[in-house]
Design an enzyme around this catalytic site. Structure first.
Site, PDB file in Angstrom:
ATOM      1  N   ILE A   1       2.415   2.875   2.400  1.00 33.92           N
ATOM      2  CA  ILE A   1       3.652   2.774   3.172  1.00 33.92           C
ATOM      3  C   ILE A   1       4.597   1.772   2.530  1.00 33.92           C
ATOM      4  O   ILE A   1       5.796   2.032   2.376  1.00 33.92           O
ATOM      5  CB  ILE A   1       3.348   2.387   4.627  1.00 33.92           C
ATOM      6  CG1 ILE A   1       2.535   3.487   5.310  1.00 33.92           C
ATOM      7  CG2 ILE A   1       4.659   2.143   5.397  1.00 33.92           C
ATOM      8  CD1 ILE A   1       2.027   3.122   6.688  1.00 33.92           C
TER       9      ILE A   1
ATOM     10  N   GLU B   1      -0.869  -2.629  24.265  1.00 36.61           N
ATOM     11  CA  GLU B   1      -0.263  -1.316  24.416  1.00 36.61           C
ATOM     12  C   GLU B   1      -0.996  -0.537  25.503  1.00 36.61           C
ATOM     13  O   GLU B   1      -2.228  -0.533  25.520  1.00 36.61           O
ATOM     14  CB  GLU B   1      -0.306  -0.558  23.076  1.00 36.61           C
ATOM     15  CG  GLU B   1       0.527  -1.232  21.994  1.00 36.61           C
ATOM     16  CD  GLU B   1       0.532  -0.458  20.674  1.00 36.61           C
ATOM     17  OE1 GLU B   1       0.045   0.701  20.646  1.00 36.61           O
ATOM     18  OE2 GLU B   1       1.016  -1.013  19.677  1.00 36.61           O
TER      19      GLU B   1
ATOM     20  N   THR C   1       5.943  -2.102  12.087  1.00 35.28           N
ATOM     21  CA  THR C   1       5.357  -0.784  12.355  1.00 35.28           C
ATOM     22  C   THR C   1       3.873  -0.783  11.986  1.00 35.28           C
ATOM     23  O   THR C   1       3.269   0.279  11.839  1.00 35.28           O
ATOM     24  CB  THR C   1       6.082   0.307  11.533  1.00 35.28           C
ATOM     25  OG1 THR C   1       6.039  -0.047  10.144  1.00 35.28           O
ATOM     26  CG2 THR C   1       7.530   0.455  11.979  1.00 35.28           C
TER      27      THR C   1
ATOM     28  N   ALA D   1       6.192   5.470  15.032  1.00 38.55           N
ATOM     29  CA  ALA D   1       6.706   5.511  13.665  1.00 38.55           C
ATOM     30  C   ALA D   1       6.075   6.645  12.854  1.00 38.55           C
ATOM     31  O   ALA D   1       6.716   7.235  11.985  1.00 38.55           O
ATOM     32  CB  ALA D   1       6.475   4.171  12.964  1.00 38.55           C
TER      33      ALA D   1
ATOM     34  N   HIS E   1       5.073   3.069  19.709  1.00 39.79           N
ATOM     35  CA  HIS E   1       4.100   3.366  18.644  1.00 39.79           C
ATOM     36  C   HIS E   1       4.285   4.798  18.128  1.00 39.79           C
ATOM     37  O   HIS E   1       3.353   5.600  18.100  1.00 39.79           O
ATOM     38  CB  HIS E   1       2.672   3.162  19.156  1.00 39.79           C
ATOM     39  CG  HIS E   1       1.679   2.890  18.065  1.00 39.79           C
ATOM     40  ND1 HIS E   1       0.592   2.064  18.231  1.00 39.79           N
ATOM     41  CD2 HIS E   1       1.608   3.328  16.784  1.00 39.79           C
ATOM     42  CE1 HIS E   1      -0.108   2.021  17.113  1.00 39.79           C
ATOM     43  NE2 HIS E   1       0.488   2.789  16.220  1.00 39.79           N
TER      44      HIS E   1
ATOM     45  N   GLY F   1       0.850  -1.188   0.000  1.00 40.88           N
ATOM     46  CA  GLY F   1       0.000   0.000   0.000  1.00 40.88           C
ATOM     47  C   GLY F   1       0.880   1.230   0.000  1.00 40.88           C
ATOM     48  O   GLY F   1       2.041   1.191  -0.418  1.00 40.88           O
TER      49      GLY F   1
END
Length: 323
Positions: free
Chosen positions: A152, A261, A230, A282, A280, A150
Site C-alpha cells: 500500500i 470499532e 487507513t 478504505a 473502515h 509495503g
C-alpha cells in the site's frame, strides 16, 4: 466438512457454489448480537470464515470440531492466535489485496480535507452559497510522509508522484537503492513528522507499532498538517490525537480506523469539524472485495487438500494441527 460464514462478507452466487463443493455451508449475513450468539453460530463448524467479528479464546472452546479459521481480510489482530494454536486450529488471511483501493482512499481524504469538500457540501445543503468560505490548498508541491512502504505504501508513493509531491518515508527496510527506485527520501521519524504536510500510516498493528504516534510524535508534526490513518486504529494514541485536533495544532485528520470499532457514539472525534470519519471502508471496492473472497476460498480449498496457504500461525503446523 462444515463451513460457517459467521458474519457478513462479499459472496456472489458463484462463490457460494464454489464453497458448496467443499462441504455443507451455513451463511450468516448479519453481525452476531453478542459473543454468545457468535459461539452458537460456530459450535458445529470445522471451518469458520470471519470478516470483522473477532474470535476470542472462548470461541475456540465453543467449537470442538473447528480445524480452520479463514479471515476475510489482511488484518487478523481480532483473532486470538495463541488460543487458535493451542487448539490446533489453522488461521489464514488474505495477505495482499486492496492496496490500490486503500492508496486511492488516502488521496480521497487528503483532497477532501485540503479543499474543504465536506464543509462545502454541508453548508450548501444548509442554504449557504458563498465561495469565499472554502479557500483550500493544493497537493502540488506539498510534502507527504509515508510510514511503511509495503504494497500500500508503495502505491501511495506512486500516486504522490503524479501530484508532483515531495515524498519522505520511514520504513523498516530503507536503503539508497530502494529510495532511488521509489523516488523518495528515507528519513528518521522525527524528520518525517516535522517536514510533512500530510502524514499517512501504512504499518501493521504489532507490539512495536501500537501507539507509535502519540502525544510526543503529534507535537513534532508540522503545525497545520494533516494525518491520515487507513492502517489500524491503535497505531495512534486516539486521545492524544483528539487533543491535537482540538487545539488546531493539526489542520485535520482522515480516519478510516479507530481504537474501538464500531466508533462509540460518545467518541469526541464525532464532535470535531476538522476530521473526516469513515467506517473502515478504505478497502471497499468491487474489485478488492472480489479479490479478497477469491483468496479466502482458495485458502479453504488448499487447507482441505492438505496444503494450507497464507497461514498466520505457522507454528500450529508443527504442533498437531487438526488437518
Amino acid at each position: 466438512m462444515k463451513i460457517v460464514i459467521a458474519d457478513p462478507i462479499f459472496l456472489t452466487e458463484a462463490y457460494r457454489r464454489q464453497l458448496g463443493r467443499l462441504g455443507e455451508v451455513e451463511i450468516f449475513d448479519t453481525y452476531p448480537a453478542s459473543d454468545a450468539e457468535f459461539r452458537n453460530r460456530i459450535r458445529d463448524a470445522e471451518v469458520v470464515v470471519v470478516g470483522r467479528y473477532g474470535m476470542h479464546a472462548d470461541a475456540f472452546d465453543a467449537a470442538p470440531r473447528l480445524r480452520m479459521v479463514a479471515v476475510w481480510q489482511t488484518g487478523y489482530d481480532h483473532v486470538d492466535l495463541e488460543a487458535a494454536t493451542n487448539a490446533g486450529v489453522v488461521v489464514s488471511n488474505v495477505p495482499a489485496y486492496a492496496f490500490d483501493a486503500v492508496a486511492e482512499f488516502v488521496f480521497a481524504f487528503a483532497l477532501a480535507l485540503l479543499r474543504r469538500v465536506h464543509a462545502a457540501d454541508a453548508r450548501l445543503r444548509g442554504g449557504r452559497f458563498d465561495w469565499r468560505e472554502y479557500c483550500g490548498r493544493q497537493l502540488m508541491g506539498m510534502t507527504i510522509g509515508v510510514i511503511g512502504t509495503g504494497d500500500i505504501g508503495r502505491r501511495v508513493v506512486q500516486i504522490a508522484h503524479g501530484f508532483g509531491m515531495r515524498i519522505l518515508s520511514t520504513t523498516a527496510h530503507p536503503g539508497p537503492e530502494r529510495a532511488e527506485r521509489l523516488g523518495l527520501e528515507f528519513v528518521d521519524l522525527p524528520t518525517l513528522l516535522a517536514e510533512s504536510d500530510i502524514l499517512t500510516l501504512h504499518v501493521p498493528l504489532t507490539a512495536t507499532t501500537e501507539r507509535m504516534i502519540g502525544a510526543r510524535e503529534l507535537a513534532m508534526m508540522k503545525p497545520g498538517s494533516i494525518l491520515i490513518n487507513t492502517a489500524r486504529g491503535r497505531v495512534i494514541d486516539e486521545g492524544a490525537l483528539v487533543e491535537a485536533l482540538r487545539t488546531r495544532h493539526l489542520g485535520g485528520a482522515g480516519l478510516d480506523v479507530f481504537e474501538h470499532e464500531p466508533l462509540p457514539p460518545e467518541s469526541p472525534l464525532r464532535q470535531l469539524d476538522n476530521v473526516l470519519l469513515t467506517p473502515h471502508i478504505a478497502f471497499l471496492t468491487e474489485e478488492s472485495m472480489d479479490e479478497c473472497t477469491f483468496t479466502t476460498i482458495r485458502n479453504i480449498e488448499q487447507f482441505a487438500a492438505g496444503h494450507p496457504e497464507n497461514v498466520v500461525n505457522p507454528e500450529v503446523l508443527g504442533r498437531g494441527a487438526r488437518m
